[in-house]
Design a protein around this motif. Structure first.
Motif, PDB file in Angstrom:
ATOM      1  N   VAL A 259     -12.389  -5.374   4.194  1.00 18.15           N
ATOM      2  CA  VAL A 259     -12.739  -3.972   4.367  1.00 18.15           C
ATOM      3  C   VAL A 259     -13.420  -3.325   3.125  1.00 18.15           C
ATOM      4  O   VAL A 259     -14.289  -2.580   3.172  1.00 18.15           O
ATOM      5  CB  VAL A 259     -11.538  -3.332   4.803  1.00 18.15           C
ATOM      6  CG1 VAL A 259     -11.480  -3.056   6.311  1.00 18.15           C
ATOM      7  CG2 VAL A 259     -10.293  -3.637   4.312  1.00 18.15           C
ATOM      8  N   ASP A 260     -12.756  -3.859   1.923  1.00 15.43           N
ATOM      9  CA  ASP A 260     -13.359  -3.273   0.796  1.00 15.43           C
ATOM     10  C   ASP A 260     -14.992  -3.452   0.635  1.00 15.43           C
ATOM     11  O   ASP A 260     -15.856  -2.637   0.062  1.00 15.43           O
ATOM     12  CB  ASP A 260     -12.772  -3.898  -0.570  1.00 15.43           C
ATOM     13  CG  ASP A 260     -11.404  -2.917  -0.741  1.00 15.43           C
ATOM     14  OD1 ASP A 260     -11.541  -1.912  -1.360  1.00 15.43           O
ATOM     15  OD2 ASP A 260     -10.224  -3.368  -0.323  1.00 15.43           O
TER      16      ASP A 260
ATOM     17  N   ALA B 182       1.716  -7.749  -7.041  1.00 13.21           N
ATOM     18  CA  ALA B 182       2.672  -6.812  -6.711  1.00 13.21           C
ATOM     19  C   ALA B 182       3.586  -6.624  -7.935  1.00 13.21           C
ATOM     20  O   ALA B 182       3.992  -5.479  -8.208  1.00 13.21           O
ATOM     21  CB  ALA B 182       3.278  -6.783  -5.435  1.00 13.21           C
ATOM     22  N   ALA B 183       4.071  -7.503  -8.740  1.00 11.32           N
ATOM     23  CA  ALA B 183       4.956  -7.410  -9.700  1.00 11.32           C
ATOM     24  C   ALA B 183       4.371  -7.412 -11.077  1.00 11.32           C
ATOM     25  O   ALA B 183       4.919  -6.646 -11.905  1.00 11.32           O
ATOM     26  CB  ALA B 183       5.677  -8.770  -9.797  1.00 11.32           C
ATOM     27  N   GLU B 184       3.213  -8.006 -11.198  1.00 12.70           N
ATOM     28  CA  GLU B 184       2.255  -7.860 -12.370  1.00 12.70           C
ATOM     29  C   GLU B 184       1.579  -6.536 -12.565  1.00 12.70           C
ATOM     30  O   GLU B 184       1.526  -5.938 -13.755  1.00 12.70           O
ATOM     31  CB  GLU B 184       1.394  -9.152 -12.716  1.00 12.70           C
ATOM     32  CG  GLU B 184       2.063 -10.245 -12.718  1.00 12.70           C
ATOM     33  CD  GLU B 184       1.317 -11.390 -12.837  1.00 12.70           C
ATOM     34  OE1 GLU B 184       1.753 -12.441 -13.433  1.00 12.70           O
ATOM     35  OE2 GLU B 184       0.200 -11.524 -12.729  1.00 12.70           O
ATOM     36  N   VAL B 185       0.896  -6.167 -11.407  1.00  9.79           N
ATOM     37  CA  VAL B 185       0.186  -4.854 -11.596  1.00  9.79           C
ATOM     38  C   VAL B 185       0.530  -3.678 -10.961  1.00  9.79           C
ATOM     39  O   VAL B 185       0.578  -2.674 -11.391  1.00  9.79           O
ATOM     40  CB  VAL B 185      -1.494  -5.333 -11.104  1.00  9.79           C
ATOM     41  CG1 VAL B 185      -2.283  -4.346 -11.397  1.00  9.79           C
ATOM     42  CG2 VAL B 185      -1.883  -6.580 -11.894  1.00  9.79           C
ATOM     43  N   GLY B 186       0.862  -4.200  -9.542  1.00  5.02           N
ATOM     44  CA  GLY B 186       1.629  -2.825  -8.781  1.00  5.02           C
ATOM     45  C   GLY B 186       0.907  -2.460  -7.587  1.00  5.02           C
ATOM     46  O   GLY B 186       1.519  -2.356  -6.479  1.00  5.02           O
ATOM     47  N   PRO B 187      -0.543  -2.288  -7.504  1.00  8.27           N
ATOM     48  CA  PRO B 187      -1.096  -1.574  -6.323  1.00  8.27           C
ATOM     49  C   PRO B 187      -1.147  -2.434  -5.186  1.00  8.27           C
ATOM     50  O   PRO B 187      -0.996  -3.485  -5.111  1.00  8.27           O
ATOM     51  CB  PRO B 187      -2.445  -1.337  -6.682  1.00  8.27           C
ATOM     52  CG  PRO B 187      -2.584  -1.330  -8.068  1.00  8.27           C
ATOM     53  CD  PRO B 187      -1.541  -2.234  -8.479  1.00  8.27           C
ATOM     54  N   PRO B 188      -0.688  -1.920  -3.913  1.00 10.45           N
ATOM     55  CA  PRO B 188      -0.662  -2.593  -2.725  1.00 10.45           C
ATOM     56  C   PRO B 188      -1.732  -3.135  -2.309  1.00 10.45           C
ATOM     57  O   PRO B 188      -1.901  -4.455  -1.620  1.00 10.45           O
ATOM     58  CB  PRO B 188       0.010  -1.687  -1.874  1.00 10.45           C
ATOM     59  CG  PRO B 188       0.007  -0.288  -2.422  1.00 10.45           C
ATOM     60  CD  PRO B 188      -0.291  -0.399  -3.627  1.00 10.45           C
ATOM     61  N   ASN B 189      -3.028  -2.671  -2.671  1.00 11.02           N
ATOM     62  CA  ASN B 189      -4.372  -3.202  -2.435  1.00 11.02           C
ATOM     63  C   ASN B 189      -4.332  -4.332  -3.509  1.00 11.02           C
ATOM     64  O   ASN B 189      -5.036  -3.910  -4.619  1.00 11.02           O
ATOM     65  CB  ASN B 189      -5.378  -2.068  -2.401  1.00 11.02           C
ATOM     66  CG  ASN B 189      -6.791  -2.534  -1.873  1.00 11.02           C
ATOM     67  OD1 ASN B 189      -7.032  -3.812  -1.693  1.00 11.02           O
ATOM     68  ND2 ASN B 189      -7.809  -1.627  -1.879  1.00 11.02           N
TER      69      ASN B 189
ATOM     70  N   THR C 202      -7.979  -3.966  -5.433  1.00 10.17           N
ATOM     71  CA  THR C 202      -8.235  -3.065  -6.615  1.00 10.17           C
ATOM     72  C   THR C 202      -7.355  -3.702  -7.597  1.00 10.17           C
ATOM     73  O   THR C 202      -7.896  -3.713  -8.755  1.00 10.17           O
ATOM     74  CB  THR C 202      -7.039  -1.947  -6.339  1.00 10.17           C
ATOM     75  OG1 THR C 202      -7.691  -1.181  -4.959  1.00 10.17           O
ATOM     76  CG2 THR C 202      -7.377  -0.791  -7.409  1.00 10.17           C
ATOM     77  N   SER C 203      -6.211  -4.649  -7.670  1.00  7.13           N
ATOM     78  CA  SER C 203      -5.652  -5.052  -8.812  1.00  7.13           C
ATOM     79  C   SER C 203      -6.584  -6.202  -9.461  1.00  7.13           C
ATOM     80  O   SER C 203      -6.768  -6.326 -10.507  1.00  7.13           O
ATOM     81  CB  SER C 203      -4.432  -5.911  -8.318  1.00  7.13           C
ATOM     82  OG  SER C 203      -3.689  -5.161  -7.494  1.00  7.13           O
TER      83      SER C 203
ATOM     84  N   LEU D 187     -10.032  -6.328  -9.191  1.00  7.52           N
ATOM     85  CA  LEU D 187     -11.042  -5.608  -9.536  1.00  7.52           C
ATOM     86  C   LEU D 187     -10.867  -5.004 -10.798  1.00  7.52           C
ATOM     87  O   LEU D 187     -11.652  -5.103 -11.874  1.00  7.52           O
ATOM     88  CB  LEU D 187     -11.835  -4.780  -8.536  1.00  7.52           C
ATOM     89  CG  LEU D 187     -12.727  -5.264  -7.346  1.00  7.52           C
ATOM     90  CD1 LEU D 187     -13.241  -4.172  -6.447  1.00  7.52           C
ATOM     91  CD2 LEU D 187     -13.780  -6.113  -8.037  1.00  7.52           C
ATOM     92  N   ALA D 188      -9.902  -4.141 -10.890  1.00 10.40           N
ATOM     93  CA  ALA D 188      -9.662  -3.202 -12.202  1.00 10.40           C
ATOM     94  C   ALA D 188      -8.850  -3.912 -13.268  1.00 10.40           C
ATOM     95  O   ALA D 188      -9.053  -3.599 -14.286  1.00 10.40           O
ATOM     96  CB  ALA D 188      -9.070  -1.936 -11.476  1.00 10.40           C
ATOM     97  N   SER D 189      -7.717  -4.886 -12.691  1.00  7.45           N
ATOM     98  CA  SER D 189      -6.889  -5.246 -14.179  1.00  7.45           C
ATOM     99  C   SER D 189      -7.313  -6.775 -14.376  1.00  7.45           C
ATOM    100  O   SER D 189      -7.848  -7.153 -15.557  1.00  7.45           O
ATOM    101  CB  SER D 189      -5.416  -5.129 -13.596  1.00  7.45           C
ATOM    102  OG  SER D 189      -4.684  -5.458 -14.392  1.00  7.45           O
TER     103      SER D 189
END
Lengths: 200, 154
Positions: A47-48, A126-133, A136-137, A139-141
């Motif tokens: 979807v992204d 989820a444990a290292e970066v956080g966002p549910p998507n 996004t984790s 791409l951005a992190s």
């Protein structure tokens, strides 16, 4: 099933694109092609990517191409048939199709792309970066450096357009300068001289 | 590039605020659903491009002035790279957000928020710049020939 319908539709649009001589129609057909590609990505659960394709490919690109048409003509020059380009295109296409034969099946869990870092992202993001998507984790992190590069590319494109096509100057300053008037006077006198010379 | 159709004018006036709002939603909801800076920037820019198509480039330029767009363009790129430098200063690697706050997850969240905001503003400013420059090219006085600007004397 829906994959095949969308892919056949894309092929039909591509054929129409190749045959169309009116550039305005070509731009709109490109938009349709992009939008069908976006639909295909939705069907494939990306979807992204579909969102980006719909916004950038079908939306902004179409508008930018229409704006570019304002600077050029809307009709393509009549095409001439040449053997060499046709041969190159056919050969490249054949090689590309040959290349896809070796690709893993769509959704195959043992494909190389699902063996490298993807399991780590899916399990640990989820444990290292956080966002549910997770997209996004990634791409951005995880891939922040790559995204920085993309942003710099876009920045450079806009800066290049600004430098090449010039910054906007308001209409108020359209008053002809002294130099312009001098040039105009010179050309009118030259015109008058030419007229005098041509009429005996 | 200007249209005097009242239906288009009214409907675009109705459409532009929801488009801007949707862009902000896509920008700040990208952590939870599809979306992010790239898509949000494009949607944000499309609102201004729609305005420019209906009301004319010159009117649109009074809404988003050149220096504001350039500030957004450079500011977004600087924000992104600045977050990376902040990570360096606070003792991590370049673009490591975990060191931005005491808790690693909070730091990551803050870093992603700022970085996505930078991406959004660069993309929006770049799209607005490219469209306005292309569409307004004929309006620039540099294009007009000297014969046109000077009065014909005879």
């Amino acid at each position: 099933m829906i994959h095949y319908v969308l892919l056949i539709f894309m092929a039909v649009v591509a054929l129409g694109l190749a045959r169309q001589r009116n550039l305005f129609a070509v731009v709109i057909l490109f938009g349709i092609y992009s939008f069908t590609a976006a639909l295909l990505y939705v069907v494939m659960d990306a979807v992204d990517v579909a969102f980006t394709e719909a916004a950038v490919g079908a939306g902004i690109s179409t508008v930018l191409m229409v704006a570019t048409l304002a600077l050029t003509s809307t009709e393509e020059k009549p095409a001439t048939w040449r053997v060499c380009p046709l041969l190159v295109v056919t050969l490249t296409g054949a090689v590309l199709i040959y290349g896809t034969l070796d690709m893993p099946r769509y959704g195959d869990p043992s494909a190389p792309i699902h063996q490298h870092v993807a399991p780590h992202y899916i399990e640990k993001s989820a444990a290292e970066v956080g966002p549910p998507n997770i997209v996004t984790s990634v791409l951005a992190s995880y891939r922040g450096y790559d995204t920085l590069g993309e942003v710099i590319v876009i920045f450079t494109a806009a800066a290049g357009v600004l430098v090449l096509l010039g910054r906007y100057r308001p209409k108020k300053r359209r008053v002809p300068s002294r130099k312009d008037q001098a040039v105009a006077r010179k050309t009118t006198t030259r015109k008058a001289a030419a007229r005098k010379a041509s009429s005996p | 590039m200007m249209v005097y159709k009242s239906i288009l004018r009214v409907s675009s006036k109705l459409l532009i605020p929801p488009i801007l709002l949707f862009a902000l939603y896509v920008q700040f909801h990208g952590d939870f659903g599809p979306g992010g800076g790239f898509q949000a920037g494009v949607i944000f820019a499309s609102a201004f491009i729609l305005y420019a198509l209906i009301f004319g480039i010159d009117t649109a330029r009074r809404v988003v002035t050149g220096w504001a767009v350039r500030l957004l363009l450079a500011g977004g790129a600087l924000l992104y790279s600045g977050v990376g430098v902040a990570g360096l200063v606070l003792g991590g690697n370049y673009l490591n957000y975990s060191v931005l706050a005491d808790d690693a997850l909070v730091g990551q969240h803050l870093g992603i928020f700022l970085v996505e905001f930078g991406v959004g503003s660069v993309v929006a400013a770049a799209m607005i710049t490219i469209f306005f420059t292309f569409a307004g090219y004929r309006n620039s006085p540099g294009e007009s020939l000297p014969e046109e600007s000077g009065p014909e004397e005879d």
